[in-house]
Design a protein around this motif. Sequence first.
Motif, mmCIF file in Angstrom:
data_model
loop_
_atom_site.group_PDB
_atom_site.id
_atom_site.type_symbol
_atom_site.label_atom_id
_atom_site.label_comp_id
_atom_site.label_asym_id
_atom_site.label_seq_id
_atom_site.Cartn_x
_atom_site.Cartn_y
_atom_site.Cartn_z
ATOM 1 N N PHE A 176 0.812 -1.211 0.000
ATOM 2 C CA PHE A 176 0.000 0.000 0.000
ATOM 3 C C PHE A 176 0.849 1.266 0.000
ATOM 4 O O PHE A 176 0.358 2.351 0.339
ATOM 5 C CB PHE A 176 -0.963 -0.016 1.206
ATOM 6 C CG PHE A 176 -2.023 -1.080 1.101
ATOM 7 C CD1 PHE A 176 -3.253 -0.803 0.536
ATOM 8 C CD2 PHE A 176 -1.775 -2.379 1.549
ATOM 9 C CE1 PHE A 176 -4.226 -1.788 0.423
ATOM 10 C CE2 PHE A 176 -2.745 -3.369 1.437
ATOM 11 C CZ PHE A 176 -3.970 -3.079 0.874
ATOM 12 N N THR A 177 2.104 1.142 -0.391
ATOM 13 C CA THR A 177 2.988 2.304 -0.448
ATOM 14 C C THR A 177 2.400 3.370 -1.371
ATOM 15 O O THR A 177 1.999 3.081 -2.500
ATOM 16 C CB THR A 177 4.381 1.902 -0.962
ATOM 17 O OG1 THR A 177 4.911 0.886 -0.105
ATOM 18 C CG2 THR A 177 5.323 3.092 -0.981
ATOM 19 N N GLY A 178 2.307 4.594 -0.871
ATOM 20 C CA GLY A 178 1.757 5.694 -1.665
ATOM 21 C C GLY A 178 0.251 5.809 -1.602
ATOM 22 O O GLY A 178 -0.317 6.781 -2.108
ATOM 23 N N ARG A 179 -0.412 4.853 -0.999
ATOM 24 C CA ARG A 179 -1.871 4.890 -0.881
ATOM 25 C C ARG A 179 -2.289 5.628 0.395
ATOM 26 O O ARG A 179 -1.571 5.622 1.395
ATOM 27 C CB ARG A 179 -2.452 3.477 -0.854
ATOM 28 C CG ARG A 179 -2.179 2.643 -2.103
ATOM 29 C CD ARG A 179 -2.836 3.234 -3.319
ATOM 30 N NE ARG A 179 -2.688 2.388 -4.513
ATOM 31 C CZ ARG A 179 -2.948 2.814 -5.751
ATOM 32 N NH1 ARG A 179 -3.376 4.049 -5.954
ATOM 33 N NH2 ARG A 179 -2.788 2.004 -6.776
ATOM 34 N N VAL A 180 -3.468 6.236 0.337
ATOM 35 C CA VAL A 180 -4.040 6.920 1.492
ATOM 36 C C VAL A 180 -5.324 6.197 1.889
ATOM 37 O O VAL A 180 -6.194 5.956 1.046
ATOM 38 C CB VAL A 180 -4.338 8.400 1.175
ATOM 39 C CG1 VAL A 180 -5.060 9.060 2.350
ATOM 40 C CG2 VAL A 180 -3.050 9.144 0.841
ATOM 41 N N ALA A 181 -5.430 5.841 3.146
ATOM 42 C CA ALA A 181 -6.579 5.075 3.634
ATOM 43 C C ALA A 181 -7.281 5.808 4.769
ATOM 44 O O ALA A 181 -6.630 6.444 5.605
ATOM 45 C CB ALA A 181 -6.137 3.698 4.103
ATOM 46 N N ALA A 197 -1.010 0.721 7.658
ATOM 47 C CA ALA A 197 0.174 1.561 7.851
ATOM 48 C C ALA A 197 1.458 0.745 7.745
ATOM 49 O O ALA A 197 2.447 1.202 7.153
ATOM 50 C CB ALA A 197 0.103 2.255 9.212
ATOM 51 N N ALA A 198 1.445 -0.458 8.303
ATOM 52 C CA ALA A 198 2.632 -1.317 8.261
ATOM 53 C C ALA A 198 3.005 -1.696 6.836
ATOM 54 O O ALA A 198 4.173 -1.986 6.542
ATOM 55 C CB ALA A 198 2.396 -2.578 9.093
ATOM 56 N N ALA A 250 6.057 3.357 14.907
ATOM 57 C CA ALA A 250 6.561 2.269 14.052
ATOM 58 C C ALA A 250 7.111 2.799 12.722
ATOM 59 O O ALA A 250 7.485 2.025 11.849
ATOM 60 C CB ALA A 250 5.441 1.265 13.798
ATOM 61 N N GLY A 251 7.124 4.132 12.573
ATOM 62 C CA GLY A 251 7.685 4.719 11.356
ATOM 63 C C GLY A 251 6.675 5.040 10.277
ATOM 64 O O GLY A 251 7.050 5.422 9.167
ATOM 65 N N GLY A 252 5.385 4.898 10.590
ATOM 66 C CA GLY A 252 4.355 5.161 9.591
ATOM 67 C C GLY A 252 3.814 6.574 9.670
ATOM 68 O O GLY A 252 4.214 7.370 10.529
ATOM 69 N N GLN A 253 2.871 6.886 8.773
ATOM 70 C CA GLN A 253 2.243 8.204 8.741
ATOM 71 C C GLN A 253 0.747 8.064 9.019
ATOM 72 O O GLN A 253 0.079 7.225 8.411
ATOM 73 C CB GLN A 253 2.441 8.862 7.372
ATOM 74 C CG GLN A 253 3.886 9.171 7.030
ATOM 75 C CD GLN A 253 3.982 9.941 5.719
ATOM 76 O OE1 GLN A 253 3.413 11.026 5.578
ATOM 77 N NE2 GLN A 253 4.691 9.380 4.755
ATOM 78 N N ALA A 254 0.255 8.880 9.936
ATOM 79 C CA ALA A 254 -1.160 8.815 10.289
ATOM 80 C C ALA A 254 -1.611 10.123 10.911
ATOM 81 O O ALA A 254 -0.798 10.864 11.479
ATOM 82 C CB ALA A 254 -1.417 7.667 11.265
ATOM 83 N N VAL A 312 -7.345 10.002 -1.751
ATOM 84 C CA VAL A 312 -7.895 8.957 -0.870
ATOM 85 C C VAL A 312 -8.093 7.725 -1.739
ATOM 86 O O VAL A 312 -8.839 7.751 -2.708
ATOM 87 C CB VAL A 312 -9.245 9.370 -0.235
ATOM 88 C CG1 VAL A 312 -9.793 8.221 0.616
ATOM 89 C CG2 VAL A 312 -9.103 10.632 0.612
ATOM 90 N N ASP A 313 -7.408 6.651 -1.399
ATOM 91 C CA ASP A 313 -7.457 5.421 -2.192
ATOM 92 C C ASP A 313 -8.312 4.334 -1.569
ATOM 93 O O ASP A 313 -8.917 3.523 -2.275
ATOM 94 C CB ASP A 313 -6.039 4.860 -2.364
ATOM 95 C CG ASP A 313 -5.116 5.849 -3.040
ATOM 96 O OD1 ASP A 313 -5.253 6.023 -4.254
ATOM 97 O OD2 ASP A 313 -4.279 6.466 -2.348
ATOM 98 N N VAL A 314 -8.341 4.300 -0.249
ATOM 99 C CA VAL A 314 -8.993 3.209 0.477
ATOM 100 C C VAL A 314 -9.906 3.772 1.558
ATOM 101 O O VAL A 314 -9.515 4.675 2.311
ATOM 102 C CB VAL A 314 -7.931 2.292 1.135
ATOM 103 C CG1 VAL A 314 -8.595 1.260 2.054
ATOM 104 C CG2 VAL A 314 -7.078 1.601 0.078
ATOM 105 N N LEU A 315 -11.124 3.253 1.622
ATOM 106 C CA LEU A 315 -12.041 3.577 2.715
ATOM 107 C C LEU A 315 -12.497 2.273 3.357
ATOM 108 O O LEU A 315 -13.078 1.421 2.674
ATOM 109 C CB LEU A 315 -13.253 4.353 2.202
ATOM 110 C CG LEU A 315 -14.409 4.530 3.201
ATOM 111 C CD1 LEU A 315 -13.982 5.357 4.415
ATOM 112 C CD2 LEU A 315 -15.632 5.156 2.529
ATOM 113 N N VAL A 316 -12.222 2.141 4.638
ATOM 114 C CA VAL A 316 -12.704 0.981 5.388
ATOM 115 C C VAL A 316 -13.795 1.471 6.340
ATOM 116 O O VAL A 316 -13.511 2.147 7.340
ATOM 117 C CB VAL A 316 -11.568 0.295 6.178
ATOM 118 C CG1 VAL A 316 -12.117 -0.898 6.973
ATOM 119 C CG2 VAL A 316 -10.460 -0.164 5.235
#
Length: 302
Positions: free
Chosen positions: A5-10, A28-29, A63-67, A94-98
Motif C-alpha cells: 500500500f505504499t503511496g496509498r491513502v486510507a 500503515a505497516a 513504528a515509522g508510519g504516517q497517520a 484517498v485510495d482506500v475507505l474501510v
Amino acid sequence: MNLDFTGRVAIVTGAGGGLGRCHALALAARGAKVVVNDLGGATDGSGGSATAAQKVVDEIRAAGGQAIANAASVTDFAAVEAMVAQAMDAWGRVDVLVNNAGILRDKSFAKMTVEDFRLVVDVHLMGAMHCTKAVWPIMTAQKYGRVLMTTSSSGLYGNFGQSNYGAAKMALVGLMQTLSIEGAKSDIRVNCLAPTAATRMTEGLMPPEVLAALVPEAVVPAMLWLVSQDAPSRAIACAGAGTYEAAHITLTPGQHLGVSADTPERLAAAWAAINAQAGETVPLSGAEQGRNEVTQALAARR
C-alpha cells in the motif's frame, strides 16, 4: 503477490480500538498513510473523545508510519466531509475507505425502542453511506478506489436480539451490490467483510477459549485483500479465527406456474422444489431475476 500500500491513502472509521485499530495498523505497516477515525464513544454510541484515535496514530508513528487522527461522528455528513478534506489537505488523495465504525443496542425486537433501532441503522448504514459519498468524487476523478463495507453474519443470517444491527448490516450488502456496478468504470471496487472477532463489542458474549481464537488480527488479512490493488469487487468475504469464507446472494432456477385462480395452491405444492438449491446462480445484477422470470414465461407460451 505482495499486497503493498505504499503511496496509498486510507481512511479507517471506528479505528480507535478492536478491529478498526488492527486494520489501521496493518495498512500503515504495509505503507499506507492512514486517517484514524474514531468518535471515542462507548459501544452503545454514547460519549466521545479523540484520545482513542490519537493513541493509534501514536502507535503508527512510533513504528515509522504516517497517520492523522480524526474524531468525526460518521452520522454527521459535514464532519465526514471535513475528515475527507483533512486527508486531501495532508496527502492529496484517498485510495482506500474501510467503513468499520459501529455500535450495538441489542434487545429483542419486542423490547427494542424505535430510537435504538434508528440509531444503529444511522451509525452503520448512514455512516458508511456518508463516508463513501464523501470519497466517491475523489475516487471517480482519480480513477481508483477501494471501499470496504463491514457487514455481519447477523445481517446475512440473523441473530436473536439484533434486528436493528442485522437490518443495517444486510443493507450494507445491498449498498455494496449497486456501488460495485456504478464504480466499475472508474476502477472503484466495493466489497463487504463479515468479521467474527472478539472486540469490545463482543466481550462477555463468548467463553474465554473461543475469544482467544477470535483475535481481531485474524480478520485483517481479508481486509487487506479486499482493499488491495488487485482486489475483487462485489465480494462478501467472511473471516474469523484464521478461517475465510465467501457468502453469496443466490437465485434458484424456479418454476413458471403462470397466473390463474389456483396458482397460490400450486405454488404451495411446488414450494419445496422451487426452494431447492440445486442449480442456483449468483446474479450479477437485479435485472437477472426479471430476465429469468420473463424467459420462463415466454418459453411456456411457445
